[in-house]
Design an enzyme around this catalytic site. Sequence first.
Site, mmCIF file in Angstrom:
data_model
loop_
_atom_site.group_PDB
_atom_site.id
_atom_site.type_symbol
_atom_site.label_atom_id
_atom_site.label_comp_id
_atom_site.label_asym_id
_atom_site.label_seq_id
_atom_site.Cartn_x
_atom_site.Cartn_y
_atom_site.Cartn_z
ATOM 1 N N ASP A 104 -38.766 -16.494 111.785
ATOM 2 C CA ASP A 104 -39.164 -14.481 111.855
ATOM 3 C C ASP A 104 -40.129 -14.258 110.011
ATOM 4 O O ASP A 104 -39.663 -15.362 108.924
ATOM 5 C CB ASP A 104 -37.317 -13.749 111.460
ATOM 6 N N HIS A 249 -36.547 -18.508 109.039
ATOM 7 C CA HIS A 249 -37.818 -17.540 108.546
ATOM 8 C C HIS A 249 -38.657 -18.617 107.843
ATOM 9 O O HIS A 249 -38.457 -19.121 107.337
ATOM 10 C CB HIS A 249 -36.676 -16.644 107.818
HETATM 11 ZN ZN LIG Z 1 -36.622 -10.202 109.798
#
Ligand SMILES: [Zn+2]
Length: 279
Positions: A104, A249
């Site tokens: 992400d 992430h």
């Molecule tokens: Zn996010």
Amino acid sequence: MDGAAPSPPSRRRALWLMGAAALGVTGLAADGARPAEGSAASAEPTVRARPVIHPTPTPTPTPTPTPRPASWGPAKLTSTETPVRELTTLSPPPPPKSIALTIDDGPHPEWTPRVLDLLAEENVRATFFIIGEQVKEYPVLTRRIADAGHQICNHTETHPIDIADLSTKRVRQEIVDAHDRIADTTGIVPRFFRSPGGAWSDTVLELTAEHGMLPIDWAVDPRDWARPGTGSIRRALLEGGDGDILLCHDGGGDRSQTVAALRSVLPKMKKRGLTFVTL
Ligand SMILES: [Zn+2]
């Protein structure tokens, strides 16, 4: 504020309709590689076609999108009221021993290339939930993600962490702006949406469905964004297994711990017989 002019409503509408149409083609590989067990709840045709995204419904010339290759063709949810946390929630379910890595908040100029290099080394395909503003800033990097065969999904335009409290108008703008940015940059119509921070409201869920996307959460969260240490991230990820959606992430800060953890986790999981699939 980027001040970018919104696309004409008619074009947007066409894109959404396309996305919805793509979702409607529920599909699975026509090669019959996957048994249909467990999908009795839905009236699936015996021969199922791989989902195809047709992104050129308007006379305006647009890039010809290449449907993302996927080892498992995604389909639909029995209910769109709850975000997907495990692959088995999707119908039809993936093959046994499937696992999905989601990444992400990118693309990020420093960390995304490192993640992409690692995924290439390990021959793993992942699902990237990307932010529209980042796409605007790094269009070439965005296309690199797509060209490597990874899945591109919508993670809003500006990543408002308070999205669950925002008005319908604001949420719609976040979804539409990111959608247009992704479609214009890659030719891909995103079919999956993740809310920032996993913050869902009825409004967010309704608009996700209205725009032809499925809501996606995760089953395993190593909290890598908080940089708890490579060992901590690695141990948390290794708790994941068959059917899980893992969260990592590549954006939002220094992701060196995430990259280091994935470097040992990916081969370990493959040794366990797990196969990384996109959604
Ligand atoms: Zn996010």
